[in-house]
Design a protein around this motif. Structure first.
Motif, PDB file in Angstrom:
ATOM      1  N   ILE A   1       0.859  -1.180   0.000  1.00  0.00           N
ATOM      2  CA  ILE A   1       0.000   0.000   0.000  1.00  0.00           C
ATOM      3  C   ILE A   1       0.894   1.228   0.000  1.00  0.00           C
ATOM      4  O   ILE A   1       2.024   1.182   0.499  1.00  0.00           O
ATOM      5  N   TRP A   2       0.411   2.307  -0.581  1.00  0.00           N
ATOM      6  CA  TRP A   2       1.215   3.514  -0.735  1.00  0.00           C
ATOM      7  C   TRP A   2       1.128   4.408   0.494  1.00  0.00           C
ATOM      8  O   TRP A   2       0.045   4.642   1.034  1.00  0.00           O
ATOM      9  N   ALA A   3       2.270   4.945   0.897  1.00  0.00           N
ATOM     10  CA  ALA A   3       2.342   6.022   1.883  1.00  0.00           C
ATOM     11  C   ALA A   3       2.936   7.232   1.162  1.00  0.00           C
ATOM     12  O   ALA A   3       4.066   7.182   0.688  1.00  0.00           O
ATOM     13  N   THR A   4       2.161   8.290   1.056  1.00  0.00           N
ATOM     14  CA  THR A   4       2.530   9.452   0.241  1.00  0.00           C
ATOM     15  C   THR A   4       3.160  10.543   1.098  1.00  0.00           C
ATOM     16  O   THR A   4       2.840  10.693   2.275  1.00  0.00           O
ATOM     17  N   SER A   5       4.046  11.318   0.491  1.00  0.00           N
ATOM     18  CA  SER A   5       4.669  12.443   1.184  1.00  0.00           C
ATOM     19  C   SER A   5       3.598  13.363   1.753  1.00  0.00           C
ATOM     20  O   SER A   5       2.620  13.710   1.084  1.00  0.00           O
ATOM     21  N   ALA A   6       3.792  13.774   3.010  1.00  0.00           N
ATOM     22  CA  ALA A   6       2.813  14.636   3.682  1.00  0.00           C
ATOM     23  C   ALA A   6       2.647  15.978   2.984  1.00  0.00           C
ATOM     24  O   ALA A   6       1.633  16.651   3.158  1.00  0.00           O
ATOM     25  N   ALA A   7       3.633  16.381   2.182  1.00  0.00           N
ATOM     26  CA  ALA A   7       3.539  17.647   1.457  1.00  0.00           C
ATOM     27  C   ALA A   7       2.470  17.606   0.379  1.00  0.00           C
ATOM     28  O   ALA A   7       2.089  18.650  -0.167  1.00  0.00           O
ATOM     29  N   TYR A   8       1.956  16.410   0.061  1.00  0.00           N
ATOM     30  CA  TYR A   8       0.985  16.258  -1.017  1.00  0.00           C
ATOM     31  C   TYR A   8      -0.376  15.794  -0.503  1.00  0.00           C
ATOM     32  O   TYR A   8      -1.187  15.275  -1.267  1.00  0.00           O
ATOM     33  N   MET A   9      -0.631  16.016   0.786  1.00  0.00           N
ATOM     34  CA  MET A   9      -1.935  15.708   1.354  1.00  0.00           C
ATOM     35  C   MET A   9      -2.928  16.843   1.073  1.00  0.00           C
ATOM     36  O   MET A   9      -2.534  17.951   0.689  1.00  0.00           O
ATOM     37  N   ASN A  10      -4.213  16.585   1.311  1.00  0.00           N
ATOM     38  CA  ASN A  10      -5.243  17.609   1.111  1.00  0.00           C
ATOM     39  C   ASN A  10      -5.081  18.778   2.087  1.00  0.00           C
ATOM     40  O   ASN A  10      -5.421  19.913   1.768  1.00  0.00           O
ATOM     41  N   ASP A  11      -4.562  18.488   3.282  1.00  0.00           N
ATOM     42  CA  ASP A  11      -4.310  19.539   4.273  1.00  0.00           C
ATOM     43  C   ASP A  11      -2.982  20.221   3.937  1.00  0.00           C
ATOM     44  O   ASP A  11      -1.917  19.633   4.097  1.00  0.00           O
ATOM     45  N   ARG A  12      -3.032  21.463   3.481  1.00  0.00           N
ATOM     46  CA  ARG A  12      -1.804  22.136   3.070  1.00  0.00           C
ATOM     47  C   ARG A  12      -0.889  22.455   4.254  1.00  0.00           C
ATOM     48  O   ARG A  12       0.282  22.780   4.071  1.00  0.00           O
ATOM     49  N   ASN A  13      -1.417  22.373   5.486  1.00  0.00           N
ATOM     50  CA  ASN A  13      -0.607  22.612   6.678  1.00  0.00           C
ATOM     51  C   ASN A  13      -0.192  21.318   7.369  1.00  0.00           C
ATOM     52  O   ASN A  13       0.217  21.333   8.537  1.00  0.00           O
ATOM     53  N   GLU A  14      -0.289  20.195   6.638  1.00  0.00           N
ATOM     54  CA  GLU A  14       0.058  18.903   7.218  1.00  0.00           C
ATOM     55  C   GLU A  14       1.463  18.945   7.816  1.00  0.00           C
ATOM     56  O   GLU A  14       2.400  19.439   7.192  1.00  0.00           O
ATOM     57  N   ILE A  15       1.621  18.440   9.027  1.00  0.00           N
ATOM     58  CA  ILE A  15       2.862  18.382   9.790  1.00  0.00           C
ATOM     59  C   ILE A  15       3.224  19.755  10.371  1.00  0.00           C
ATOM     60  O   ILE A  15       3.646  19.864  11.520  1.00  0.00           O
ATOM     61  N   ARG A  16       3.051  20.814   9.592  1.00  0.00           N
ATOM     62  CA  ARG A  16       3.422  22.161  10.070  1.00  0.00           C
ATOM     63  C   ARG A  16       2.568  22.578  11.268  1.00  0.00           C
ATOM     64  O   ARG A  16       3.050  23.247  12.182  1.00  0.00           O
ATOM     65  N   GLU A  17       1.293  22.219  11.240  1.00  0.00           N
ATOM     66  CA  GLU A  17       0.369  22.621  12.297  1.00  0.00           C
ATOM     67  C   GLU A  17       0.857  22.172  13.660  1.00  0.00           C
ATOM     68  O   GLU A  17       0.908  22.949  14.617  1.00  0.00           O
ATOM     69  N   GLY A  18       1.242  20.894  13.749  1.00  0.00           N
ATOM     70  CA  GLY A  18       1.684  20.362  15.028  1.00  0.00           C
ATOM     71  C   GLY A  18       2.988  20.952  15.499  1.00  0.00           C
ATOM     72  O   GLY A  18       3.150  21.283  16.683  1.00  0.00           O
ATOM     73  N   ARG A  19       3.958  21.095  14.589  1.00  0.00           N
ATOM     74  CA  ARG A  19       5.248  21.644  14.971  1.00  0.00           C
ATOM     75  C   ARG A  19       5.093  23.095  15.440  1.00  0.00           C
ATOM     76  O   ARG A  19       5.714  23.508  16.427  1.00  0.00           O
ATOM     77  N   ASP A  20       4.286  23.879  14.741  1.00  0.00           N
ATOM     78  CA  ASP A  20       4.079  25.265  15.142  1.00  0.00           C
ATOM     79  C   ASP A  20       3.434  25.351  16.524  1.00  0.00           C
ATOM     80  O   ASP A  20       3.773  26.223  17.339  1.00  0.00           O
ATOM     81  N   ALA A  21       2.517  24.433  16.803  1.00  0.00           N
ATOM     82  CA  ALA A  21       1.853  24.434  18.108  1.00  0.00           C
ATOM     83  C   ALA A  21       2.840  24.101  19.224  1.00  0.00           C
ATOM     84  O   ALA A  21       2.812  24.712  20.299  1.00  0.00           O
TER      85      ALA A  21
END
Length: 315
Positions: free
Chosen positions: A25-45
């Motif tokens: 099964i594919w695991a895609t880079s988080a930079a290409y998810m529907n959420d444009r703030n994927e990963i960034r949201e948590g780190r900023d918090a």
């Protein structure tokens, strides 16, 4: 991090067919998810929470937190993400995956069973190393003499396992709790040495990969994430909604031999995926569809997998 009871991955008929036939099964880079703030949201918090705590921390704690990377910018492109849901019969997700008119299914993966990236290239060295690829791994310790800092061709994998996504509302304490756990895991070094020990980061990825904007809370998401090095060993590319998207194939290891977790699994080690059941989406529950799915699963080693039907009256 508590392991969720379910990991329902919603997919199309085409997706299900490829997953079952190829045991990947594919695991895609988080930079290409529907959420444009994927990963960034948590780190900023986490960084905002750290700023509030900074006056209360000692210099050695701040130094170690910086070494861990709390203050650094997140790199979503380097995190490969597989999304699923706790709910195996979600109207929200049926709508999302049925929008194209193709039949939809939900696959229940056993969250306890580990999945790992599949090695795509087993060459000893990079087949086409870009300029500076090996030079960057060396340091001149004295004139004309160089030390090898690391092997840029050595396979390395960090995996999170399945975890429940935390949606960051205004009153959420999950960020403060996570930061406190990280701080509690720090150990003061001796004066003549420096080392970093931290509970979450030592075993896998930055735990902020499980933080997300509350606007997506109706998805009730669980996810599993990986980082891989070097990319040339693991990463494939496909055309997606947002351009050329990097992804890795993940699978479970065949057999019972010990697994070098940090190396991923080879093509020969790919085994059956940890599928417990497959649910046929709404309006796709005709008897013929179930008979066909049963035959497909039986033909590829998944005879033990239960077939379920959606109870959602959506069409």
């Amino acid at each position: 991090m508590e392991t969720p009871e379910h990991a329902w991955h919603y997919t199309t008929a085409h997706g299900l067919l490829e997953i079952v036939r190829r045991h990947r099964i594919w695991a895609t880079s988080a930079a290409y998810m529907n959420d444009r703030n994927e990963i960034r949201e948590g780190r900023d918090a986490i960084r905002r929470a750290l700023e509030k705590r900074r006056p209360q921390l000692e210099d050695w704690q701040l130094k170690q937190l910086a070494e861990i990377g709390i203050d650094s910018d997140p790199t979503p492109i380097s995190v490969f993400l597989l999304s699923a849901a706790l709910d195996g019969d979600s109207l929200t997700l049926w709508r999302s995956y049925g929008a194209g008119g193709e039949a939809e299914y939900a696959i229940d993966f056993d969250p306890i069973v580990s999945m790992w990236p599949v090695v795509q290239n087993e060459a000893e060295q990079h087949p086409e190393p870009p300029p500076g690829y090996y030079e960057d791994a060396r340091e001149e310790v004295e004139t004309g003499h160089f030390a090898q800092l690391y092997d840029p061709d050595a396979a390395s994998v960090l995996a999170s396992g399945w975890g429940k996504v935390e949606y960051l509302g205004d009153t959420s304490r999950v960020v403060e709790d996570e930061l406190q756990e990280i701080i509690d895991g720090l150990k003061k070094p001796h004066e003549d040495s420096f080392y970093v020990m931290f509970s979450d980061y030592q075993q896998g990825l930055d735990p902020t990969v499980f933080f997300k904007q509350p606007g997506f809370s109706d998805e009730n998401e669980v996810r599993s994430t990986w980082r891989v090095e070097p990319w040339w060993r693991f990463v494939l590319y496909r055309v997606g909604r947002f351009g050329i998207a990097p992804y890795v194939e993940v699978s479970a290891k065949r057999g019972t031999q010990p697994l070098h977790l940090w190396r991923g699994i080879t093509q020969d080690e790919v085994g059956l995926l940890p599928i417990r059941s497959v649910r046929i989406g709404p309006t796709r529950g005709e008897d013929d569809a179930e008979v066909t799915l049963r035959a497909l699963l039986d033909a590829h080693g998944y005879g033990h997998v239960e077939i379920l039907r959606s109870s959602t009256p959506y069409r």
